[in-house]
Design an enzyme around this catalytic site. Structure first.
Site: not given
Ligand code: GLU
Length: 496
Positions: A253-254
């Site tokens: 997700k980063r």
């Protein structure tokens, strides 16, 4: 080859991310290429983390992505039920059979004991692994203790020294039995462990090829051991490479949008995403074609063209494909797909009629070459909905605006046109060019700024009809005609 049966087996514990979406896609392509069957199986044995809402979302996301399956919890089929939580009896039956045949045993070790063993192994620099202590308990005694209600897990007895299989992506793959330990088949609460449920299901569902992410590769020897213990033929295995972010760390997700839902919310087209994910680890037979529709990929899809090196996710390339597919769509369709984004930006309210949709088609056409995905449309179209005369004046520099010869002559001519056409606009500029001697940028720039409040943007040829038609529609945010714009510009600039 026997009839191909593959499965996509997600756990409903969160959103479908890129890695799983690609696994689903490759299974779908493989099934469709071979005229086989794709099974959707919900792996909800982790009762704490599995949720119905994730399962619902998962099905919705996969449908949005454009995949279909032949058997699954929503469709039924000959190998159902398709949720692991509904297959508990089967797991119980096979775990009992393994115990009876001496291939599995009850383990009464407490979590504390196991943790202590683990710590000791780590301290001694050994890989932590179950010691096999409960193997030594006589089967009759173990059965009696389990029957009396003592908490017991069930473990598989690993007796082989080598596991090998010919992975369809990685080639010959081997694991030593020593590094495996006796895996848990059923937890002490009675829930089957992943490795066990997956083997029972893959066998009973007659899966011929297991295509999944290589994060599972270390589970495969345990599964192979189970096939052997159960006397079953293992399927073929194909482990897909990891997907990395641009920094070469595992994609997460980063790195931004990574779930199907986040791509949908960005306004990426599912066909663009399918094309893009197809290229993430697979390449066309000629090694170079990058734009391929479903039919083309299905015709040539083969596991031989999958690379085993990690694939790097490249948002720019996805954007490029998305722009390509956006340009292929009829404008009316792009307009329809843009509606939720206009609504969310507060520029449009529902319900709206066909004239509004037709007009949105013009808006979308005007900005299409400025955007990568549809959520950018409202921002790119902002100068159609918002006009700030003060900003226009200051952009031109107050004095210049007030005294601009060009604007002094253009303004009254446009104000005299209740419905300006682009043809008439060209005539006006020609007249003003003649009388002022200004041309090119000196002529067009002040007019553009006065009409749009910005010094760049879509061509006026597109904007003028949009302003005029928009001003006649009933929109959440009224659109000003060219004349209305110049009227407020003249007032803001105090033109005389
Ligand atoms: N439920 C597993 C996962 O989501 C499936 C693994 C497999 O395909 O065997 O990772």
């Amino acid at each position: 080859m026997q009839k191909v049966r593959v499965r996509f087996a997600p756990s409903p514990t969160g959103y479908v991310h890129v890695g799983n979406a690609r696994t689903a896609l490759f299974n779908w392509l493989f099934a469709r290429h071979h005229g086989g069957t794709l099974v959707l199986r919900i792996e909800d044995t982790d009762v704490e983390r599995s949720e119905q809402r994730y399962e619902d979302q998962l099905l919705e996301d996969l449908r949005w992505f454009g995949l279909d399956w032949d058997e699954g919890p929503d469709k039924g089929g000959p190998s159902g039920p398709y949720r692991q939580s509904e297959r508990q009896d089967l797991y119980r039956r096979y775990s009992m059979e393994l115990i009876e045949r001496g291939f599995a045993y009850y383990c009464f070790c407490s979590p504390e004991q196991l943790e202590q063993e683990r710590q000791e192994a780590l301290k001694a620099g050994r890989q932590p692994q179950y010691s096999g202590r409960c193997r030594k308990i006589a089967p009759e005694e173990a059965a009696r203790r389990a029957a009396s209600g003592e908490a017991a897990a069930i473990r598989l007895k690993i007796t082989e020294w080598n596991f090998r299989w010919n992975d369809l992506v990685h080639g010959e793959t081997t694991f030593s039995g020593e590094v495996i330990g006796d895996p848990i088949l059923v937890r002490s609460g009675g829930h089957p462990a992943y490795n066990f449920a997956v083997v029972v299901d893959d066998h009973l569902m007659q899966i011929t090829h297991v295509i999944r992410g290589d994060d599972h590769i270390s589970n495969t020897p345990r599964q192979v051991a189970l096939y052997h213990a159960l006397g079953w033929e293992p399927p073929e295995f194909a482990h897909l490479s990891t997907i990395l972010g641009p920094d070469r760390a595992r994609l997460s997700k980063r790195h931004g949008a990574t779930s199907l839902e986040s791509f949908r919310l960005l306004g990426i087209l599912p066909e663009a995403l399918r094309n893009y994910l197809t290229l993430l680890g697979w390449s066309a037979a000629d090694g170079k074609t990058e734009i391929l529709n479903d039919a083309e990929v299905i015709a040539q899809f083969s596991l031989d063209h999958i690379t085993k090196s990690p694939a790097v996710f490249d948002q720019e390339k996805l954007n490029w494909l998305n722009r390509h597919y956006l340009k292929q769509l009829p404008l009316k369709r792009v307009a329809e797909l843009s509606v939720p984004f206009f609504v969310e930006a507060g520029l449009l309210s529902e319900p709206y009629g066909p004239p509004v949709l037709g007009w949105l088609g013009l808006v979308v056409e005007a900005v299409l070459n400025k955007i990568d995905y549809l959520s950018q449309v409202p921002e790119a179209a902002r100068l159609i909905f918002e006009y700030d005369a003060e900003a226009a004046v200051s952009l031109l520099g107050g004095e210049e605006a007030r005294g601009s010869e060009v604007l002094l002559q253009v303004a009254p001519k446009i104000l005299a046109e209740p419905k300006l056409t682009y043809a008439r606009f060209r005539e006006i500029l020609k007249e003003v060019q003649k009388s002022t001697g200004k041309k090119g940028k000196d002529l067009f720039h002040p007019v553009r700024v006065a009409l749009t409040g910005a010094d760049s943007g879509p061509e006026l040829e597109k904007l003028i009809p949009i302003f005029e038609a928009g001003s006649e529609l009933d929109l959440a945010r009224p659109v000003l005609s060219a004349a209305a714009r110049l009227r407020s510009f003249a007032a803001a600039a105090r033109m005389t």
